[in-house]
Write a protein that holds these residues in place. Structure first.
Motif, PDB file in Angstrom:
ATOM      1  N   GLU A  27      20.127  17.570 -31.274  1.00  0.00           N
ATOM      2  CA  GLU A  27      20.934  18.667 -31.039  1.00  0.00           C
ATOM      3  C   GLU A  27      19.858  19.794 -30.962  1.00  0.00           C
ATOM      4  N   VAL A  28      20.206  20.993 -30.143  1.00  0.00           N
ATOM      5  CA  VAL A  28      19.050  21.865 -30.066  1.00  0.00           C
ATOM      6  C   VAL A  28      19.823  23.121 -30.258  1.00  0.00           C
ATOM      7  N   LYS A  29      19.246  24.079 -31.039  1.00  0.00           N
ATOM      8  CA  LYS A  29      19.732  25.304 -31.410  1.00  0.00           C
ATOM      9  C   LYS A  29      18.813  26.414 -30.720  1.00  0.00           C
ATOM     10  N   LYS A  30      19.404  27.560 -30.561  1.00  0.00           N
ATOM     11  CA  LYS A  30      18.931  28.786 -30.034  1.00  0.00           C
ATOM     12  C   LYS A  30      18.427  29.810 -31.308  1.00  0.00           C
ATOM     13  N   LEU A  31      17.181  30.303 -31.389  1.00  0.00           N
ATOM     14  CA  LEU A  31      16.967  31.111 -32.266  1.00  0.00           C
ATOM     15  C   LEU A  31      16.484  32.455 -31.855  1.00  0.00           C
ATOM     16  N   ASN A  32      17.134  33.478 -32.014  1.00  0.00           N
ATOM     17  CA  ASN A  32      16.432  35.055 -31.893  1.00  0.00           C
ATOM     18  C   ASN A  32      16.160  35.860 -32.972  1.00  0.00           C
ATOM     19  N   ILE A  33      14.762  36.168 -32.765  1.00  0.00           N
ATOM     20  CA  ILE A  33      14.217  36.724 -33.857  1.00  0.00           C
ATOM     21  C   ILE A  33      13.734  38.093 -33.694  1.00  0.00           C
ATOM     22  N   CYS A  34      14.007  39.233 -34.510  1.00  0.00           N
ATOM     23  CA  CYS A  34      13.616  40.515 -34.196  1.00  0.00           C
ATOM     24  C   CYS A  34      12.782  40.732 -35.287  1.00  0.00           C
ATOM     25  N   ALA A  35      11.802  41.466 -35.284  1.00  0.00           N
ATOM     26  CA  ALA A  35      10.722  41.659 -36.429  1.00  0.00           C
ATOM     27  C   ALA A  35       9.859  43.055 -35.958  1.00  0.00           C
TER      28      ALA A  35
ATOM     29  N   MET B 112       2.690  35.573 -25.638  1.00  0.00           N
ATOM     30  CA  MET B 112       2.970  36.952 -25.697  1.00  0.00           C
ATOM     31  C   MET B 112       3.949  37.592 -24.365  1.00  0.00           C
ATOM     32  N   ASN B 113       3.323  36.978 -23.451  1.00  0.00           N
ATOM     33  CA  ASN B 113       3.976  37.361 -22.041  1.00  0.00           C
ATOM     34  C   ASN B 113       5.319  37.056 -22.079  1.00  0.00           C
ATOM     35  N   TYR B 114       5.903  36.630 -22.804  1.00  0.00           N
ATOM     36  CA  TYR B 114       7.484  36.278 -22.812  1.00  0.00           C
ATOM     37  C   TYR B 114       8.194  36.730 -24.372  1.00  0.00           C
ATOM     38  N   VAL B 115       7.466  37.762 -24.735  1.00  0.00           N
ATOM     39  CA  VAL B 115       7.683  38.312 -26.093  1.00  0.00           C
ATOM     40  C   VAL B 115       7.854  39.761 -25.956  1.00  0.00           C
ATOM     41  N   PRO B 116       9.268  40.202 -25.410  1.00  0.00           N
ATOM     42  CA  PRO B 116       9.304  41.659 -25.268  1.00  0.00           C
ATOM     43  C   PRO B 116       9.142  42.586 -26.552  1.00  0.00           C
ATOM     44  N   GLN B 117       8.497  43.841 -26.148  1.00  0.00           N
ATOM     45  CA  GLN B 117       8.499  44.635 -27.689  1.00  0.00           C
ATOM     46  C   GLN B 117       8.887  46.338 -27.197  1.00  0.00           C
ATOM     47  N   SER B 118       9.385  46.797 -28.498  1.00  0.00           N
ATOM     48  CA  SER B 118       9.500  48.232 -28.209  1.00  0.00           C
ATOM     49  C   SER B 118       8.369  48.990 -29.205  1.00  0.00           C
ATOM     50  N   GLU B 119       8.735  50.343 -29.329  1.00  0.00           N
ATOM     51  CA  GLU B 119       7.511  51.026 -29.923  1.00  0.00           C
ATOM     52  C   GLU B 119       7.214  50.372 -31.355  1.00  0.00           C
ATOM     53  N   LYS B 120       8.289  49.903 -32.105  1.00  0.00           N
ATOM     54  CA  LYS B 120       8.096  49.462 -33.651  1.00  0.00           C
ATOM     55  C   LYS B 120       8.517  47.932 -33.621  1.00  0.00           C
ATOM     56  N   ALA B 121       9.092  47.275 -33.059  1.00  0.00           N
ATOM     57  CA  ALA B 121       9.702  46.136 -33.245  1.00  0.00           C
ATOM     58  C   ALA B 121       9.393  45.261 -31.836  1.00  0.00           C
ATOM     59  N   PHE B 122       9.383  43.797 -32.287  1.00  0.00           N
ATOM     60  CA  PHE B 122       9.299  42.807 -31.002  1.00  0.00           C
ATOM     61  C   PHE B 122      10.219  41.915 -31.198  1.00  0.00           C
ATOM     62  N   PHE B 123      10.575  40.988 -30.157  1.00  0.00           N
ATOM     63  CA  PHE B 123      11.417  39.927 -30.103  1.00  0.00           C
ATOM     64  C   PHE B 123      11.357  38.570 -29.542  1.00  0.00           C
ATOM     65  N   ILE B 124      11.901  37.798 -30.191  1.00  0.00           N
ATOM     66  CA  ILE B 124      11.392  36.337 -29.603  1.00  0.00           C
ATOM     67  C   ILE B 124      12.833  35.650 -29.511  1.00  0.00           C
ATOM     68  N   SER B 125      12.645  34.910 -28.417  1.00  0.00           N
ATOM     69  CA  SER B 125      14.002  33.885 -28.144  1.00  0.00           C
ATOM     70  C   SER B 125      13.500  32.455 -27.865  1.00  0.00           C
ATOM     71  N   GLY B 126      14.015  31.473 -28.435  1.00  0.00           N
ATOM     72  CA  GLY B 126      13.437  30.192 -28.015  1.00  0.00           C
ATOM     73  C   GLY B 126      14.460  29.272 -28.803  1.00  0.00           C
ATOM     74  N   TYR B 127      13.920  27.713 -28.458  1.00  0.00           N
ATOM     75  CA  TYR B 127      14.677  26.696 -29.061  1.00  0.00           C
ATOM     76  C   TYR B 127      13.990  25.889 -29.921  1.00  0.00           C
ATOM     77  N   ALA B 128      14.921  25.291 -30.748  1.00  0.00           N
ATOM     78  CA  ALA B 128      14.160  24.299 -31.770  1.00  0.00           C
ATOM     79  C   ALA B 128      15.498  23.074 -31.875  1.00  0.00           C
ATOM     80  N   ALA B 129      14.735  22.038 -32.543  1.00  0.00           N
ATOM     81  CA  ALA B 129      15.883  20.906 -33.108  1.00  0.00           C
ATOM     82  C   ALA B 129      16.606  21.448 -33.897  1.00  0.00           C
ATOM     83  N   ALA B 130      18.046  21.252 -34.141  1.00  0.00           N
ATOM     84  CA  ALA B 130      19.072  21.668 -35.014  1.00  0.00           C
ATOM     85  C   ALA B 130      18.522  21.518 -36.613  1.00  0.00           C
ATOM     86  N   LYS B 131      18.000  20.297 -36.791  1.00  0.00           N
ATOM     87  CA  LYS B 131      17.424  20.044 -38.007  1.00  0.00           C
ATOM     88  C   LYS B 131      16.145  21.084 -38.534  1.00  0.00           C
ATOM     89  N   ASP B 132      15.679  21.423 -37.458  1.00  0.00           N
ATOM     90  CA  ASP B 132      14.454  22.366 -37.716  1.00  0.00           C
ATOM     91  C   ASP B 132      14.786  23.802 -37.724  1.00  0.00           C
TER      92      ASP B 132
END
Length: 672
Positions: A5-13, A281-301
């Motif tokens: 099973e695959v889950k989607k992760l959305n990260i804002c940092a 990094m070409n797939y990681v959009p960013q603003s002035e102070k933050a950046f965003f990552i979206s991707g997939y990982a196995a549900a167990k991870d």
């Protein structure tokens, strides 16, 4: 068989943590970054192409330098060096190497510069050798090669076609000059192809003399030489000696700098990891102070990744299920035998969304079919022991290679079993050796039967295995229909076909044709015979009327049904393909027996023993190698065509986690 099973992760940092977060995710190698998540939006995405290209050029320079070092200071490697895999290296060690990057890159540039000079010198040496060969015919000439004459005289140096005497040259000139007393011709050298001459004449005769010489094919020597030929040759020889000495010194410097080879490899891997990160990094959009990552990982991870990131950094992580129509990557996870054949499945194509992973079931049939084709217990022992030793010895080999070796180890075990059942031990080596060198034949009887003595019996069992193999494929197809709750498709495309095929097989078994092929006499009660006809007829009629379901035109539905019924010929063709089990199984035994018989031709003597050993080793190495290759190829074909063709489509998107992408080292982080 398992598709994880695959889950989607959305990260804002925060932007200040971007490099460290990306490095952390990269070293874990558990998450695939999704570049399409922000397509069509107005968010800013950095362009790292220029910086990445700079790193890739540096990597290329390091690889060139490593090749040069290998040329002038080769490493000692074993014959199985390719199995050693990447060297486990602590991240701290790579940081130390990166701190020395300027010094290491100076070494790389020096090595490449030295190699460039060596190549240029080699070209110059070869060019000088050609020039010396050109000068060879003129070594007796004591006049500079570029001398053209004085104020009143002309001096011509060149070559003409082969002539026997100087008189022939004078005769040719005499056609254009009346007074030959004003002309002097000297033959410097000659061979079977040309005559090299030097001619002195008054300046006013130069044109006429040259016209006369042209009749003999006169060609002036090129103007690339200036001094006396002997002096020019000596100068070129000295130049070559100097350049060869310089090359020796440069090669020595390269060999000495080869002591930094391991650090250069580590640095190249640091750059590779950095280049991979810049590419991501070409797939990681960013603003002035933050950046965003979206991707997939196995549900167990996925949850573990989220918790570890949240513990280390100030960020927000959202773990969700992908959308129903989302094209998620496929991750296979099997154990034991199923894991070992994942590479075979991947070569065909990963299962798409909704398909099952056929690895485990396919793995069972794979080793059975492979062993049946090789079918020699001694060969099986060699394969099994070799693979087991390699797996134990080389702990750090690539995972794909480890899976392949495990697969061949399982195939070797299967080969042992089939070899014992069929009585194959280096073919009939036991019989031949005992009869030739002991005077009394000793045999190890097969636990089941000897295929060479009863090939038709083996053919029948091959067909039975083929029927089971294809029926299992249809069973998996039915399972997928039920899993999707497509019960009509399950009945029409699986049940009806199995009914018709089973009925036809049951009708064939009690016939004279089957008896003549197999020697097995089978008879049914009238009720079973009637059942077989009902199954065959009912299945055929059902297919005829249901294969074209969904079409409104009745005639078209029947036409599609009739066309689908025609596919029965495909089933027959697939079934006959399993005769290759018989062909390759017999080939292994026959070729082995032939080599044994050839080896025994020397008789019971010292010479005969030596001759037998030589033929035995060479023959069986050849036989085992060619039949392992044949078993591998044809087992793959039976899986891809006869088995997968019944239920499997493939075409799933491979899971490509964001990793370091190193070539030489396996980066190990400290355990948390």
């Amino acid at each position: 068989m398992a598709v994880l099973e695959v889950k989607k992760l959305n990260i804002c940092a925060m932007r200040k943590d971007e490099k460290e977060i990306m490095q952390t995710i990269q070293r874990w190698g558990l998450m695939q970054i999704d570049g399409s998540a922000f397509e069509g939006t107005d968010v800013e995405i950095p362009n790292t192409t220029e910086e990445r290209m700079k790193l890739e050029r540096a990597i290329s320079s390091m690889e060139n330098a490593l090749e040069v070092m290998e040329t002038y200071s080769p490493e000692k490697r074993g014959m199985f060096a390719s199995l050693e895999g990447k060297i486990p290296t602590a991240a701290d060690r790579l940081d130390e190497v990166y701190a020395q990057r300027n010094k290491l890159m100076e070494t790389v540039e020096t090595v490449n510069s030295n190699m460039k000079t060596i190549v240029e010198n080699r070209v110059a040496v070869d060019r000088n050798k050609v020039a010396m060969e050109t000068l060879e015919p003129w070594l007796l000439l004591d006049v500079p090669m570029d001398f053209t004459g004085t104020d009143r005289t002309s001096f011509l140096i060149g070559s003409i076609g082969k002539t026997d005497t100087v008189e022939e040259i004078y005769d040719a000139i005499g056609e254009y000059v009346a007074d030959l007393s004003q002309i002097d011709v000297t033959v410097v050298s000659k061979d079977k192809y040309q005559t090299c001459i030097a001619v002195v004449c008054l300046s006013e005769y130069e044109k006429s003399v040259e016209n006369g010489l042209h009749a003999l094919g006169f060609v002036r020597i090129s103007g690339s030489f200036s001094g006396i030929a002997a002096d020019e040759k000596k100068r070129l020889e000295d130049e070559n000696l100097a350049m060869e000495k310089e090359n020796e010194d440069l090669a020595g410097q390269i060999a000495k700098m080869a002591e930094h080879r391991s650090e250069i490899r580590m640095l190249s891997d640091v750059y590779r990891a950095t280049a991979k990160r810049l590419e991501a990094m070409n797939y990681v959009p960013q603003s002035e102070k933050a950046f965003f990552i979206s991707g997939y990982a196995a549900a167990k991870d996925a949850e573990s990744i989220a918790k570890k990131l949240d513990k280390r950094f100030e960020l927000y992580v959202d773990v969700t299920d992908p959308a129903a129509d989302e094209d998620v990557p496929v991750i296979l996870k099997n154990k034991g035998l199923g894991s070992s054949v994942e590479g075979i499945v991947d070569s065909y194509g990963l299962p798409h969304k909704g398909e099952v992973d056929p690895s485990s079931i396919m793995g069972i049939f794979y080793v059975i079919l492979f062993g049946m084709m090789l079918s020699d217990a001694a060969y099986g022992v060699i394969v099994t022991v070799t693979m087991a030793v390699l797996l134990k010895k080389f702990k750090n080999m690539e995972e794909s290679m480890r899976k392949s070796l495990k697969m061949f180890m399982y195939c070797g075990i299967s080969t042992i079993v089939w070899g014992v059942l069929f009585g194959g031990y280096f073919g009939d080596a036991v019989d031949v050796i005992s009869k030739t060198f002991m005077g009394e034949q000793v045999s190890i009887p097969p636990l089941w039967f000897a295929p060479l003595n009863d090939p038709m019996r083996l053919l029948m069992y091959c067909m039975i295995i083929g029927v089971i193999h294809m029926y299992v494929g249809m069973g998996i197809k039915g399972y997928m229909y039920i899993k999707k709750k497509e019960y009509a498709n399950f009945f029409c495309d699986v049940v009806l076909w199995l009914c018709m095929l089973t009925g036809l097989v049951m009708m064939l078994l009690p016939t004279e044709l089957f008896y003549s092929l197999s020697g097995w006499e089978i008879s049914y009660p009238a009720s079973v015979a009637l059942l077989s006809k009902i199954l065959a007829a009912g299945g055929a009629i059902g297919i005829l009327f249901t294969a074209g379901r969904g079409r409104k035109n009745p005639a078209l539905r029947l036409a599609l049904g009739a066309y689908d019924l025609y596919n029965i010929t495909g089933w027959l063709s697939d079934l006959l393909s399993y005769s290759r089990l018989l062909a390759l199984g017999l080939a292994t035994g026959v070729i082995a027996s032939v080599f044994n018989q050839i080896g025994a031709m020397g008789g019971d003597s010292v010479f005969g023993i030596i001759f037998f050993i030589i033929v035995f080793i060479i023959g069986h190495v050849f036989n085992m190698s060619i039949n392992i290759l044949g078993a591998y190829v044809h087992t793959n074909r039976l899986q891809y065509v006869e088995f997968f063709g019944k239920f499997y489509e493939g075409g799933g998107r491979i899971f490509e986690p964001f990793k370091t992408g190193t070539k030489y080292v396996d980066i190990r982080e400290e355990k948390e």
